[in-house]
Design an enzyme around this catalytic site. Structure first.
Site, short mmCIF file in Angstrom:
data_model
loop_
_atom_site.label_atom_id
_atom_site.label_comp_id
_atom_site.label_asym_id
_atom_site.label_seq_id
_atom_site.Cartn_x
_atom_site.Cartn_y
_atom_site.Cartn_z
N THR A 382 100.65 11.11 1.90
CA THR A 382 101.41 9.86 1.95
C THR A 382 100.91 8.91 3.04
O THR A 382 101.46 7.81 3.19
CB THR A 382 102.91 10.14 2.18
OG1 THR A 382 103.07 10.90 3.39
CG2 THR A 382 103.49 10.92 1.01
N GLY A 383 99.90 9.31 3.79
CA GLY A 383 99.34 8.43 4.81
C GLY A 383 98.63 7.24 4.18
O GLY A 383 98.27 7.25 3.00
N LYS A 384 98.43 6.21 4.97
CA LYS A 384 97.82 4.98 4.46
C LYS A 384 96.42 5.24 3.92
O LYS A 384 96.06 4.77 2.82
CB LYS A 384 97.77 3.94 5.59
CG LYS A 384 97.18 2.61 5.16
CD LYS A 384 97.20 1.62 6.32
CE LYS A 384 96.58 0.29 5.90
NZ LYS A 384 96.57 -0.69 7.03
N GLU A 471 86.79 11.77 11.78
CA GLU A 471 85.85 11.68 12.89
C GLU A 471 86.53 12.18 14.17
O GLU A 471 87.74 12.14 14.31
CB GLU A 471 85.41 10.23 13.11
CG GLU A 471 84.52 9.66 12.03
CD GLU A 471 84.01 8.28 12.39
OE1 GLU A 471 83.04 8.18 13.15
OE2 GLU A 471 84.62 7.30 11.92
N TYR A 534 74.49 6.49 1.45
CA TYR A 534 74.76 5.34 0.58
C TYR A 534 73.48 4.54 0.33
O TYR A 534 73.26 4.02 -0.77
CB TYR A 534 75.82 4.43 1.19
CG TYR A 534 77.09 5.11 1.64
CD1 TYR A 534 77.50 6.32 1.08
CD2 TYR A 534 77.89 4.56 2.64
CE1 TYR A 534 78.66 6.95 1.50
CE2 TYR A 534 79.06 5.18 3.06
CZ TYR A 534 79.43 6.39 2.50
OH TYR A 534 80.57 7.01 2.92
N GLU A 584 68.65 14.09 11.11
CA GLU A 584 68.59 13.26 12.31
C GLU A 584 68.36 14.15 13.52
O GLU A 584 68.28 15.38 13.42
CB GLU A 584 69.90 12.47 12.47
CG GLU A 584 71.13 13.36 12.63
CD GLU A 584 72.44 12.58 12.54
OE1 GLU A 584 72.43 11.48 11.96
OE2 GLU A 584 73.46 13.09 13.04
N HIS A 631 76.90 9.84 16.24
CA HIS A 631 77.39 11.14 15.78
C HIS A 631 77.44 12.10 16.97
O HIS A 631 76.55 12.11 17.82
CB HIS A 631 76.46 11.73 14.71
CG HIS A 631 76.45 10.94 13.44
ND1 HIS A 631 75.40 10.95 12.56
CD2 HIS A 631 77.38 10.11 12.90
CE1 HIS A 631 75.66 10.18 11.53
NE2 HIS A 631 76.86 9.65 11.72
#
Length: 742
Positions: A382-384, A471, A534, A584, A631
């Site tokens: 139910t969180g945004k 995060e 992406y 990375e 990161h």
């Protein structure tokens, strides 16, 4: 701070006066001098023997480790040589220091058992209590006369992600030793690191930001900064980002590389105050075409570019030459001298696991292969963030069963009218008992400090696939999660700090990927970075390949699924014909992936088969030593270096891309070469001419074969024998595809 004894010592006052108020420049200060404000004076000790002792984060084993050696090292980084006297002991996070561990260390280094026990237990207690990522005792002194062990000097690193529960420790932070511009960026949720060039960079996503800086260096330019605007940046933070960039007077050109077109208005508004400084803007992803059109029509000194390489070259052209500073030369020389020292299993580190430490759970790797029948439940439903995500995921076509929210005391429908057909339960156990079948996967969309509890609840419920996107999950929380994962063989975790898992052919998304950019196809992608993945999606879509399965493992120090495990899932996936591997700096995950590819190749040769082609990229090649590049796991300057990782992947037969813009063409060329996809008709017509032009090159390696003009065919950074073999293979393939015969 001068101790009373030093005031009575003229020698102490003399040396202190020389140090105080002087600027300090060293490898630890990177490229910026620091003002010396304190002098610590200690009592002289009669040393009989110096030792090095540390408790550190063991990324490969997913647990803390004790490291001990004889003295003479500068720190934990100095233990990567060939000293056979270094001992590394992984620890069970719950059990701590065992009697067996104490026995091994006390006998190996001839230390008093009682004293050593007190030190080790105290060390581990403080390590846990303070959310430390590293504690060094260097040196640990054994006095010659008394035999007493003394911790003479120490170094402590605290997890930034735990600052809320370690407020007392973080209140000791000396901000006078940090750069004002970097502190200002931190206030606005930006990650800014000042560098030495004249091209200001604004990028969203740490991986894409590192890739942008690397590409600028590759083409002969120099960046003035690393700036990660984050994936959730607002108009206000974008304006602040430009202010920070322009506060550096060396900046004469700005390069904006943003995934998504929603920031176009902010870019144009900010450009009004640039006072003639040119800006190159590259937008990709959602609404990028509209954004590029707005920029082109703005009437300002803005240059819109679609292609990654073209944007970088344009920025360099506008910026002109930039002179390197002494600090940059020092950093580069240091990185060069360190890179050749890495070996996968260094002779200096003798591993003695106190329990089975490997976080890899091979029996659950198949859980990553999601499909059209995969049923998903949400935690934090139910969180945004979860509500918005669920709306898009349902529209995409993924099967959502419902969700869990701790704020709900009993069963109820979701409060959003478009999700009201989905139930919400107070606990995961209640939800599972109410469904006719157990969910195949859970999307954990809860705040970072609650992520570990939600993951542990999902492991206890034996949900096969757990995806956590949060995060800044504290490291010590992940130690507990890693221990739970190793104790079972049903659940697999992806993340935290990751975009998640998506299978475009099945319309199944578990995570936060911009799903509208994905197209059903044949390329699998495994990546530490979300924005880089992406970019790979866009690159492979643009050349008509599309994606089969994409796994974002995340860039944290202790991911639930490693690059190697994601790679294995793609190698076993029947719908995947080619693989993109995006790594990375920081850790050894890429080295482990390379070693796994070699093992896979050997098995394929034995079975007279062939491995799927792999295109790889490593970001952070130009990152300043010692800095965390966005990161938590991307720490620059460690061993193995970016160069070590690139070489390991090349040796495993991976074709290396210098920047994301090369990935699509490289992958298509490899798939065509292997006969895994048909050659497009337009390309078929051009084949004979391409072959004649290609044959004009000296393929012995004496003329720098292919260079950047032929990167779409062969990676020019690969070894000469492999490149020559690839060129020969391409020539044969070109003629065969052009005429049907050789």
């Amino acid at each position: 701070m001068l101790m009373p004894e030093s005031r009575r010592s003229s020698k102490g006052r003399k040396f202190s006066s020389k140090i105080l108020s002087q600027t300090l420049f060293s490898h630890q200060t990177l490229t910026h001098d620091r003002l010396s404000q304190y002098v610590n004076v200690a009592k002289h000790l009669n040393t009989g023997h110096d030792l090095f002792l540390a408790i550190t984060t063991d990324r490969s084993n997913g647990c803390p480790s004790l490291v001990m050696s004889h003295g003479g090292v500068s720190g934990i980084e100095g233990l990567a040589g060939d000293d056979l006297n270094v001992l590394k002991v992984p620890l069970n996070y719950a059990e701590g220091v065992t009697e067996e561990t104490i026995t091994i260390l006390s006998e190996r280094f001839a230390l008093d058992r009682k004293q050593l026990t007190t030190i080790l237990q105290g060390l581990l207690t403080f390590y846990k209590k303070s959310d430390a990522t590293l504690i060094e005792i260097n040196p640990l002194i054994r006095e010659s006369e008394s035999g007493r062990l003394i911790c003479a000097s120490s170094k402590i690193s605290i997890d930034d992600a735990a600052f809320k529960r370690q407020s007392q420790i973080f209140s000791l932070r000396d901000k006078s030793q940090e750069m004002a511009v970097e502190l200002e960026a931190e206030k606005h949720g930006l990650v800014y690191i000042q560098l030495e060039g004249n091209i200001g960079c604004l990028v969203n996503g740490a991986g894409l930001a590192m890739a942008t800086n690397d590409a600028v260096a590759e083409y002969g330019g120099r960046c003035a900064n690393f700036l990660d605007g984050g994936g959730q940046a607002t108009k206000e933070t974008m304006v602040k980002a430009f202010e920070l960039i322009l506060s550096d007077k060396r900046v004469n050109t700005i390069l904006v590389n943003i995934y998504g077109g929603k920031f176009t208005e902010s870019i144009i508004a900010a450009a009004q105050n640039f006072h003639g400084i040119p800006m190159v803007v590259r937008l990709q992803g959602t609404n990028s075409a509209v954004g590029q059109k707005m920029i082109a029509e703005s009437g300002l000194k803005l240059f819109a570019e679609d292609d990654f390489g073209s944007a970088v070259k344009k920025a360099i052209q506008l910026a002109g030459p930039s002179r390197p500073s002494p600090g940059a030369i020092l950093s580069k020389a240091t990185a060069s001298s360190r890179s050749s020292r890495f070996t996968k299993t260094s002779a200096s580190q003798q591993f003695m696991p106190a329990y089975p430490c490997s976080p890899s759970i091979p029996s659950t790797i198949s859980n990553l292969n999601v499909g059209p029948d995969t049923q998903v439940i949400y935690q934090g439903f139910t969180g945004k963030a979860a509500t918005s995500n669920a709306l898009a995921t349902v529209a995409y076509g993924t099967q959502i069963m419902g969700g869990v929210s701790p704020s709900i005391h009993s069963f109820c429908p979701h409060p959003n009218p478009f999700l009201s057909h989905l139930p919400v339960f107070p606990t995961l156990r209640t939800a599972i008992s109410s469904f006719p079948s157990k969910p195949h996967a859970t999307a954990v969309l809860v705040p970072a400090l609650h992520a570990a509890s939600a993951i542990l609840e999902a492991i206890e419920a034996e949900i096969p696939l757990i995806v956590s996107v949060a995060e800044h999950v504290p490291l010590h929380d992940m130690f507990r999660v890693q221990a739970a994962l190793r104790s079972q063989s049903t659940s697999r975790l992806v993340g935290p700090n990751c975009p998640g898992v998506i299978a475009p052919p099945a319309k199944c998304r578990i995570g936060i990927m911009p799903h509208l950019q994905y197209r059903a196809g044949c390329v699998g992608i495994v990546s530490k970075s979300g924005t880089l993945s992406y970019e790979a999606v866009g690159a492979t879509t643009n050349v008509g390949l599309g994606q089969s399965l994409c796994i974002g493992v995340g860039g944290d120090m202790l991911p639930g699924t490693s690059l190697r495990e994601g790679l294995e899932a793609l190698l076993r996936d029947e719908a995947t014909k080619g693989i993109v591997l995006l790594g990375e700096i920081g850790g050894e995950a890429e080295i482990e992936a390379a070693e796994f590819l070699k093992e896979w190749d050997r098995e394929a040769v034995r079975k007279r088969g062939r491995r799927k082609p792999v295109v790889g990229m490593i970001t952070g090649r130009t990152a300043p030593k010692g800095r965390v590049m966005g990161h938590a796991g991307a720490v620059a300057g460690g061993i193995p270096t970016a160069s070590d990782k690139i070489k390991a992947l090349e040796d495993a037969g991976v074709t290396i891309a210098v920047h994301p813009g090369e990935i699509g063409n490289l992958m298509r060329a490899l798939l065509e070469r292997e006969g895994l996809i048909p050659v497009e008709e337009e390309q078929r017509k051009d084949r004979p001419q391409s072959c004649i032009w290609l044959l004009r090159f000296d393929i012995t390696g004496q003329s720098g074969f292919l260079q950047k003009e032929l990167r779409t065919l062969v990676d020019s950074r690969t070894t000469i024998p492999r490149a020559c073999a690839n060129i020969s293979y391409l020539i044969v393939a070109f003629f065969r595809n052009a005429s049907g015969k050789i």
